[in-house]
Design a protein around this motif. Structure first.
Motif, PDB file in Angstrom:
ATOM      1  N   TYR A   5       5.720 -18.168   0.674  1.00  0.00           N
ATOM      2  CA  TYR A   5       6.673 -19.097   0.081  1.00  0.00           C
ATOM      3  C   TYR A   5       7.356 -18.539  -1.161  1.00  0.00           C
ATOM      4  O   TYR A   5       8.498 -18.869  -1.455  1.00  0.00           O
ATOM      5  N   LYS A   6       6.667 -17.725  -1.933  1.00  0.00           N
ATOM      6  CA  LYS A   6       7.199 -17.253  -3.213  1.00  0.00           C
ATOM      7  C   LYS A   6       6.971 -15.746  -3.358  1.00  0.00           C
ATOM      8  O   LYS A   6       6.213 -15.142  -2.590  1.00  0.00           O
ATOM      9  N   PRO A   7       7.616 -15.118  -4.352  1.00  0.00           N
ATOM     10  CA  PRO A   7       7.497 -13.662  -4.513  1.00  0.00           C
ATOM     11  C   PRO A   7       6.059 -13.160  -4.595  1.00  0.00           C
ATOM     12  O   PRO A   7       5.746 -12.094  -4.056  1.00  0.00           O
ATOM     13  N   ASP A   8       5.189 -13.916  -5.275  1.00  0.00           N
ATOM     14  CA  ASP A   8       3.799 -13.469  -5.393  1.00  0.00           C
ATOM     15  C   ASP A   8       3.127 -13.359  -4.031  1.00  0.00           C
ATOM     16  O   ASP A   8       2.240 -12.510  -3.833  1.00  0.00           O
ATOM     17  N   ASP A   9       3.521 -14.197  -3.092  1.00  0.00           N
ATOM     18  CA  ASP A   9       2.951 -14.116  -1.740  1.00  0.00           C
ATOM     19  C   ASP A   9       3.339 -12.801  -1.076  1.00  0.00           C
ATOM     20  O   ASP A   9       2.517 -12.139  -0.432  1.00  0.00           O
ATOM     21  N   TYR A  10       4.588 -12.414  -1.229  1.00  0.00           N
ATOM     22  CA  TYR A  10       5.053 -11.161  -0.642  1.00  0.00           C
ATOM     23  C   TYR A  10       4.409  -9.964  -1.341  1.00  0.00           C
ATOM     24  O   TYR A  10       4.038  -8.979  -0.687  1.00  0.00           O
ATOM     25  N   LYS A  11       4.276 -10.060  -2.664  1.00  0.00           N
ATOM     26  CA  LYS A  11       3.644  -8.969  -3.397  1.00  0.00           C
ATOM     27  C   LYS A  11       2.191  -8.794  -2.977  1.00  0.00           C
ATOM     28  O   LYS A  11       1.685  -7.665  -2.921  1.00  0.00           O
ATOM     29  N   ARG A  12       1.522  -9.886  -2.671  1.00  0.00           N
ATOM     30  CA  ARG A  12       0.117  -9.797  -2.257  1.00  0.00           C
ATOM     31  C   ARG A  12      -0.015  -9.049  -0.933  1.00  0.00           C
ATOM     32  O   ARG A  12      -0.938  -8.261  -0.736  1.00  0.00           O
ATOM     33  N   ILE A  13       0.916  -9.299  -0.019  1.00  0.00           N
ATOM     34  CA  ILE A  13       0.899  -8.580   1.257  1.00  0.00           C
ATOM     35  C   ILE A  13       1.200  -7.097   1.033  1.00  0.00           C
ATOM     36  O   ILE A  13       0.547  -6.209   1.610  1.00  0.00           O
ATOM     37  N   LEU A  14       2.196  -6.822   0.205  1.00  0.00           N
ATOM     38  CA  LEU A  14       2.517  -5.436  -0.124  1.00  0.00           C
ATOM     39  C   LEU A  14       1.313  -4.727  -0.744  1.00  0.00           C
ATOM     40  O   LEU A  14       0.973  -3.593  -0.375  1.00  0.00           O
ATOM     41  N   GLU A  15       0.677  -5.390  -1.678  1.00  0.00           N
ATOM     42  CA  GLU A  15      -0.484  -4.834  -2.355  1.00  0.00           C
ATOM     43  C   GLU A  15      -1.595  -4.500  -1.363  1.00  0.00           C
ATOM     44  O   GLU A  15      -2.186  -3.415  -1.401  1.00  0.00           O
ATOM     45  N   THR A  16      -1.852  -5.410  -0.457  1.00  0.00           N
ATOM     46  CA  THR A  16      -2.901  -5.204   0.545  1.00  0.00           C
ATOM     47  C   THR A  16      -2.596  -4.011   1.434  1.00  0.00           C
ATOM     48  O   THR A  16      -3.453  -3.146   1.660  1.00  0.00           O
ATOM     49  N   ALA A  17      -1.362  -3.942   1.922  1.00  0.00           N
ATOM     50  CA  ALA A  17      -0.978  -2.847   2.815  1.00  0.00           C
ATOM     51  C   ALA A  17      -1.070  -1.498   2.110  1.00  0.00           C
ATOM     52  O   ALA A  17      -1.550  -0.509   2.685  1.00  0.00           O
ATOM     53  N   LEU A  18      -0.634  -1.435   0.859  1.00  0.00           N
ATOM     54  CA  LEU A  18      -0.648  -0.178   0.127  1.00  0.00           C
ATOM     55  C   LEU A  18      -2.065   0.256  -0.251  1.00  0.00           C
ATOM     56  O   LEU A  18      -2.376   1.449  -0.281  1.00  0.00           O
ATOM     57  N   LEU A  19      -2.934  -0.715  -0.513  1.00  0.00           N
ATOM     58  CA  LEU A  19      -4.307  -0.375  -0.889  1.00  0.00           C
ATOM     59  C   LEU A  19      -5.114   0.176   0.282  1.00  0.00           C
ATOM     60  O   LEU A  19      -5.993   1.022   0.100  1.00  0.00           O
ATOM     61  N   VAL A  20      -4.822  -0.283   1.483  1.00  0.00           N
ATOM     62  CA  VAL A  20      -5.609   0.167   2.636  1.00  0.00           C
ATOM     63  C   VAL A  20      -4.968   1.357   3.350  1.00  0.00           C
ATOM     64  O   VAL A  20      -5.592   1.966   4.220  1.00  0.00           O
ATOM     65  N   ALA A  21      -3.746   1.706   2.978  1.00  0.00           N
ATOM     66  CA  ALA A  21      -3.049   2.806   3.650  1.00  0.00           C
ATOM     67  C   ALA A  21      -3.684   4.142   3.299  1.00  0.00           C
ATOM     68  O   ALA A  21      -4.031   4.400   2.140  1.00  0.00           O
ATOM     69  N   ALA A  22      -3.835   5.003   4.300  1.00  0.00           N
ATOM     70  CA  ALA A  22      -4.408   6.334   4.083  1.00  0.00           C
ATOM     71  C   ALA A  22      -3.373   7.311   3.528  1.00  0.00           C
ATOM     72  O   ALA A  22      -3.732   8.300   2.903  1.00  0.00           O
ATOM     73  N   GLU A  23      -2.105   7.029   3.748  1.00  0.00           N
ATOM     74  CA  GLU A  23      -1.015   7.900   3.307  1.00  0.00           C
ATOM     75  C   GLU A  23       0.038   7.067   2.577  1.00  0.00           C
ATOM     76  O   GLU A  23       0.088   5.838   2.735  1.00  0.00           O
ATOM     77  N   PRO A  24       0.890   7.714   1.774  1.00  0.00           N
ATOM     78  CA  PRO A  24       1.993   6.982   1.145  1.00  0.00           C
ATOM     79  C   PRO A  24       2.853   6.300   2.204  1.00  0.00           C
ATOM     80  O   PRO A  24       3.089   6.857   3.284  1.00  0.00           O
ATOM     81  N   LEU A  25       3.320   5.104   1.907  1.00  0.00           N
ATOM     82  CA  LEU A  25       4.128   4.348   2.861  1.00  0.00           C
ATOM     83  C   LEU A  25       5.588   4.341   2.421  1.00  0.00           C
ATOM     84  O   LEU A  25       5.912   3.853   1.332  1.00  0.00           O
ATOM     85  N   LEU A  64       6.307   8.393  -4.466  1.00  0.00           N
ATOM     86  CA  LEU A  64       6.238   9.820  -4.229  1.00  0.00           C
ATOM     87  C   LEU A  64       7.325  10.244  -3.254  1.00  0.00           C
ATOM     88  O   LEU A  64       8.146   9.434  -2.829  1.00  0.00           O
ATOM     89  N   ALA A  65       7.313  11.510  -2.876  1.00  0.00           N
ATOM     90  CA  ALA A  65       8.346  12.024  -1.975  1.00  0.00           C
ATOM     91  C   ALA A  65       8.328  11.326  -0.627  1.00  0.00           C
ATOM     92  O   ALA A  65       9.377  11.075  -0.039  1.00  0.00           O
ATOM     93  N   SER A  66       7.140  10.999  -0.123  1.00  0.00           N
ATOM     94  CA  SER A  66       7.046  10.404   1.209  1.00  0.00           C
ATOM     95  C   SER A  66       6.825   8.900   1.192  1.00  0.00           C
ATOM     96  O   SER A  66       6.694   8.287   2.251  1.00  0.00           O
ATOM     97  N   GLY A  67       6.792   8.281   0.019  1.00  0.00           N
ATOM     98  CA  GLY A  67       6.646   6.837  -0.014  1.00  0.00           C
ATOM     99  C   GLY A  67       5.870   6.350  -1.223  1.00  0.00           C
ATOM    100  O   GLY A  67       5.680   7.081  -2.207  1.00  0.00           O
ATOM    101  N   TRP A  68       5.391   5.105  -1.128  1.00  0.00           N
ATOM    102  CA  TRP A  68       4.657   4.461  -2.205  1.00  0.00           C
ATOM    103  C   TRP A  68       3.160   4.506  -1.924  1.00  0.00           C
ATOM    104  O   TRP A  68       2.729   4.394  -0.773  1.00  0.00           O
ATOM    105  N   ARG A  69       2.360   4.653  -2.992  1.00  0.00           N
ATOM    106  CA  ARG A  69       0.908   4.590  -2.830  1.00  0.00           C
ATOM    107  C   ARG A  69       0.238   4.218  -4.144  1.00  0.00           C
ATOM    108  O   ARG A  69       0.809   4.396  -5.221  1.00  0.00           O
ATOM    109  N   PHE A  70      -0.988   3.699  -4.035  1.00  0.00           N
ATOM    110  CA  PHE A  70      -1.839   3.501  -5.190  1.00  0.00           C
ATOM    111  C   PHE A  70      -2.649   4.774  -5.394  1.00  0.00           C
ATOM    112  O   PHE A  70      -3.155   5.359  -4.430  1.00  0.00           O
ATOM    113  N   GLN A  71      -2.798   5.203  -6.651  1.00  0.00           N
ATOM    114  CA  GLN A  71      -3.588   6.383  -6.942  1.00  0.00           C
ATOM    115  C   GLN A  71      -4.261   6.245  -8.304  1.00  0.00           C
ATOM    116  O   GLN A  71      -3.839   5.456  -9.149  1.00  0.00           O
TER     117      GLN A  71
END
Length: 217
Positions: A5-25, A64-71
Protein backbone atom coordinates in the motif's frame (compact mmCIF):
# COMPACT_ATOMS: atom_id res chain seq x y z
CA UNK A 1 0.61 -12.68 -0.40
CA UNK A 2 1.69 -9.42 1.21
CA UNK A 3 -0.44 -6.49 0.01
CA UNK A 4 1.49 -3.36 -0.87
CA UNK A 5 0.00 0.00 0.00
CA UNK A 6 2.80 2.46 0.80
CA UNK A 7 6.49 3.03 -0.05
CA UNK A 8 7.68 1.20 3.07
CA UNK A 9 5.90 -1.94 1.85
CA UNK A 10 7.79 -1.83 -1.43
CA UNK A 11 11.07 -1.10 0.33
CA UNK A 12 10.55 -4.13 2.56
CA UNK A 13 10.21 -6.39 -0.48
CA UNK A 14 13.28 -4.82 -2.07
CA UNK A 15 15.22 -5.27 1.16
CA UNK A 16 14.26 -8.93 1.40
CA UNK A 17 15.20 -9.70 -2.19
CA UNK A 18 18.57 -7.95 -1.91
CA UNK A 19 19.44 -9.59 1.40
CA UNK A 20 18.87 -13.12 0.13
CA UNK A 21 20.42 -12.60 -3.31
CA UNK A 22 23.73 -14.39 -3.92
CA UNK A 23 24.81 -11.84 -6.54
CA UNK A 24 24.21 -8.12 -7.14
CA UNK A 25 20.78 -7.53 -8.67
CA UNK A 26 20.44 -5.16 -11.63
CA UNK A 27 17.42 -2.92 -11.90
CA UNK A 28 16.00 -5.13 -14.65
CA UNK A 29 15.78 -7.99 -12.14
CA UNK A 30 14.41 -5.85 -9.30
CA UNK A 31 11.59 -4.70 -11.57
CA UNK A 32 10.32 -8.29 -11.67
CA UNK A 33 9.38 -8.05 -7.99
CA UNK A 34 6.28 -5.92 -8.55
CA UNK A 35 3.34 -5.87 -10.92
CA UNK A 36 3.47 -2.09 -11.07
CA UNK A 37 5.69 -0.49 -13.71
CA UNK A 38 7.54 2.30 -11.87
CA UNK A 39 9.64 4.82 -13.75
CA UNK A 40 13.39 4.91 -13.10
CA UNK A 41 13.11 7.98 -10.86
CA UNK A 42 10.72 6.15 -8.54
CA UNK A 43 13.07 3.17 -8.38
CA UNK A 44 15.96 5.48 -7.57
CA UNK A 45 13.96 7.08 -4.75
CA UNK A 46 13.04 3.68 -3.27
CA UNK A 47 16.63 2.41 -3.42
CA UNK A 48 18.10 5.65 -2.05
CA UNK A 49 15.59 5.59 0.81
CA UNK A 50 16.48 1.97 1.55
CA UNK A 51 20.17 2.85 1.50
CA UNK A 52 19.56 5.63 4.04
CA UNK A 53 17.56 3.24 6.22
CA UNK A 54 20.71 1.14 6.58
CA UNK A 55 23.09 4.04 7.24
CA UNK A 56 25.00 3.67 10.48
CA UNK A 57 24.76 -0.14 10.44
CA UNK A 58 27.47 -2.72 9.84
CA UNK A 59 25.97 -3.56 6.44
CA UNK A 60 25.33 -1.08 3.64
CA UNK A 61 23.39 -1.08 0.37
CA UNK A 62 25.67 -0.22 -2.55
CA UNK A 63 25.34 0.06 -6.30
CA UNK A 64 28.00 -1.84 -8.24
CA UNK A 65 28.77 -2.45 -11.90
CA UNK A 66 26.36 -5.38 -12.15
CA UNK A 67 23.64 -4.17 -9.81
CA UNK A 68 22.66 -3.49 -6.20
CA UNK A 69 23.71 -5.53 -3.17
CA UNK A 70 24.10 -5.44 0.59
CA UNK A 71 27.70 -5.78 1.76
CA UNK A 72 29.76 -5.43 4.92
CA UNK A 73 31.09 -1.96 5.55
CA UNK A 74 34.89 -1.90 5.09
CA UNK A 75 35.58 -0.93 8.71
CA UNK A 76 33.84 -4.09 9.94
CA UNK A 77 35.21 -6.54 7.37
CA UNK A 78 38.28 -7.34 9.48
CA UNK A 79 36.01 -8.77 12.20
CA UNK A 80 33.88 -10.77 9.79
CA UNK A 81 37.04 -12.24 8.26
CA UNK A 82 37.80 -13.91 11.60
CA UNK A 83 34.89 -16.27 11.00
CA UNK A 84 36.38 -17.57 7.75
CA UNK A 85 38.13 -20.93 7.97
CA UNK A 86 40.22 -20.30 4.86
CA UNK A 87 42.67 -17.49 4.27
CA UNK A 88 42.02 -15.21 1.34
CA UNK A 89 44.34 -16.01 -1.57
CA UNK A 90 47.49 -14.01 -2.18
CA UNK A 91 48.48 -13.18 -5.73
CA UNK A 92 52.00 -13.04 -7.07
CA UNK A 93 53.55 -9.84 -8.37
CA UNK A 94 53.37 -11.25 -11.90
CA UNK A 95 49.61 -11.76 -11.54
CA UNK A 96 49.18 -8.28 -10.07
CA UNK A 97 51.22 -6.65 -12.82
CA UNK A 98 49.29 -8.48 -15.52
CA UNK A 99 45.94 -7.51 -14.03
CA UNK A 100 47.07 -3.91 -13.68
CA UNK A 101 48.14 -3.70 -17.32
CA UNK A 102 44.80 -5.10 -18.45
CA UNK A 103 42.92 -2.64 -16.24
CA UNK A 104 45.00 0.31 -17.50
CA UNK A 105 45.25 -0.51 -21.16
CA UNK A 106 42.23 -2.68 -21.96
CA UNK A 107 41.64 -4.26 -24.31
CA UNK A 108 45.14 -5.72 -24.60
CA UNK A 109 46.73 -8.86 -26.02
CA UNK A 110 49.18 -11.14 -24.30
CA UNK A 111 51.87 -9.58 -26.52
CA UNK A 112 50.96 -6.09 -25.26
CA UNK A 113 51.35 -7.27 -21.67
CA UNK A 114 54.72 -8.83 -22.43
CA UNK A 115 55.92 -5.63 -24.11
CA UNK A 116 55.11 -3.60 -20.98
CA UNK A 117 56.39 -6.11 -18.41
CA UNK A 118 59.46 -6.98 -20.46
CA UNK A 119 59.07 -10.70 -19.74
CA UNK A 120 56.98 -13.56 -21.09
CA UNK A 121 53.49 -13.98 -19.61
CA UNK A 122 52.75 -17.50 -18.42
CA UNK A 123 49.41 -18.87 -19.65
CA UNK A 124 48.72 -19.83 -16.00
CA UNK A 125 48.67 -16.14 -15.04
CA UNK A 126 45.88 -15.38 -17.49
CA UNK A 127 44.06 -18.57 -16.46
CA UNK A 128 44.26 -17.49 -12.81
CA UNK A 129 42.67 -14.14 -13.59
CA UNK A 130 40.04 -15.72 -15.86
CA UNK A 131 39.10 -18.34 -13.25
CA UNK A 132 38.75 -15.56 -10.67
CA UNK A 133 36.36 -13.88 -13.07
CA UNK A 134 38.38 -10.67 -13.20
CA UNK A 135 39.27 -10.76 -16.91
CA UNK A 136 37.75 -12.19 -20.06
CA UNK A 137 38.40 -12.37 -23.80
CA UNK A 138 36.39 -9.61 -25.46
CA UNK A 139 37.55 -10.04 -29.03
CA UNK A 140 40.55 -10.63 -31.28
CA UNK A 141 42.96 -8.14 -32.80
CA UNK A 142 43.03 -7.91 -36.57
CA UNK A 143 46.66 -9.01 -36.80
CA UNK A 144 48.55 -12.19 -37.75
CA UNK A 145 47.32 -15.02 -35.57
CA UNK A 146 44.34 -12.91 -34.40
CA UNK A 147 45.54 -12.70 -30.78
CA UNK A 148 42.89 -12.58 -28.05
CA UNK A 149 42.03 -9.20 -26.51
CA UNK A 150 41.62 -9.17 -22.72
CA UNK A 151 39.58 -6.76 -20.60
CA UNK A 152 38.37 -6.60 -17.01
CA UNK A 153 34.86 -7.75 -16.12
CA UNK A 154 31.95 -6.52 -14.03
CA UNK A 155 33.00 -9.07 -11.41
CA UNK A 156 36.33 -7.26 -11.16
CA UNK A 157 34.49 -4.00 -10.49
CA UNK A 158 32.05 -5.67 -8.08
CA UNK A 159 34.91 -7.16 -6.05
CA UNK A 160 36.40 -3.68 -5.72
CA UNK A 161 32.96 -2.22 -4.87
CA UNK A 162 32.98 0.02 -7.94
CA UNK A 163 30.35 0.88 -10.52
CA UNK A 164 32.66 1.68 -13.41
CA UNK A 165 36.31 2.14 -14.34
CA UNK A 166 35.87 5.90 -14.00
CA UNK A 167 35.71 5.43 -10.22
CA UNK A 168 39.23 3.98 -10.07
CA UNK A 169 41.73 6.41 -8.53
CA UNK A 170 45.01 7.62 -10.03
CA UNK A 171 48.28 5.73 -10.13
CA UNK A 172 49.62 7.79 -7.24
CA UNK A 173 47.28 5.90 -4.90
CA UNK A 174 48.85 2.56 -5.86
CA UNK A 175 52.35 3.93 -5.41
CA UNK A 176 51.44 5.34 -1.99
CA UNK A 177 50.06 1.98 -0.86
CA UNK A 178 53.12 0.14 -2.13
CA UNK A 179 55.38 2.51 -0.22
CA UNK A 180 53.50 1.90 3.04
CA UNK A 181 52.94 -1.85 2.67
CA UNK A 182 56.43 -3.15 2.01
CA UNK A 183 55.58 -6.53 3.57
CA UNK A 184 53.00 -7.26 0.86
CA UNK A 185 53.74 -8.50 -2.67
CA UNK A 186 52.91 -5.49 -4.81
CA UNK A 187 53.56 -3.85 -8.13
CA UNK A 188 57.05 -2.36 -8.29
CA UNK A 189 57.56 1.38 -8.49
CA UNK A 190 59.38 0.94 -11.80
CA UNK A 191 56.37 -0.91 -13.16
CA UNK A 192 53.99 1.82 -12.03
CA UNK A 193 56.17 4.42 -13.68
CA UNK A 194 56.31 2.49 -16.96
CA UNK A 195 52.57 1.93 -17.11
CA UNK A 196 51.94 5.55 -16.13
CA UNK A 197 54.08 6.66 -19.06
CA UNK A 198 52.25 4.32 -21.42
CA UNK A 199 48.92 5.63 -20.12
CA UNK A 200 49.87 9.24 -20.75
CA UNK A 201 50.93 8.33 -24.27
CA UNK A 202 47.70 6.51 -25.06
CA UNK A 203 45.28 8.72 -23.09
CA UNK A 204 43.91 5.52 -21.55
CA UNK A 205 41.62 5.08 -18.57
CA UNK A 206 42.18 5.24 -14.80
CA UNK A 207 44.03 2.96 -12.44
CA UNK A 208 43.23 0.18 -10.00
CA UNK A 209 41.85 1.22 -6.64
CA UNK A 210 44.44 -0.36 -4.33
CA UNK A 211 47.02 -3.08 -4.17
CA UNK A 212 45.47 -4.39 -0.94
CA UNK A 213 42.08 -4.85 -2.58
CA UNK A 214 43.57 -6.94 -5.35
CA UNK A 215 45.79 -9.07 -3.13
CA UNK A 216 42.98 -10.55 -1.11
CA UNK A 217 39.50 -11.75 -1.85
Amino acid sequence: MQLLYKPDDYKRILETALLVAAEPLPLSELKKLFDEAFDDDTWQILLDDLRRDWSGRGVELVRLASGWRFQTRPEYQVYVDRLKNEKAPKYSRAVMETLSIIAYRQPVTRGDIEDIRGVAVSPNILKTLESRGWIDVVGHRDAPGRPALYATTKIFLDDLALRSLTELPPLSEIERIMNTETDQPAITADFVASVSEAMRADNAGPAIRSARALQTE
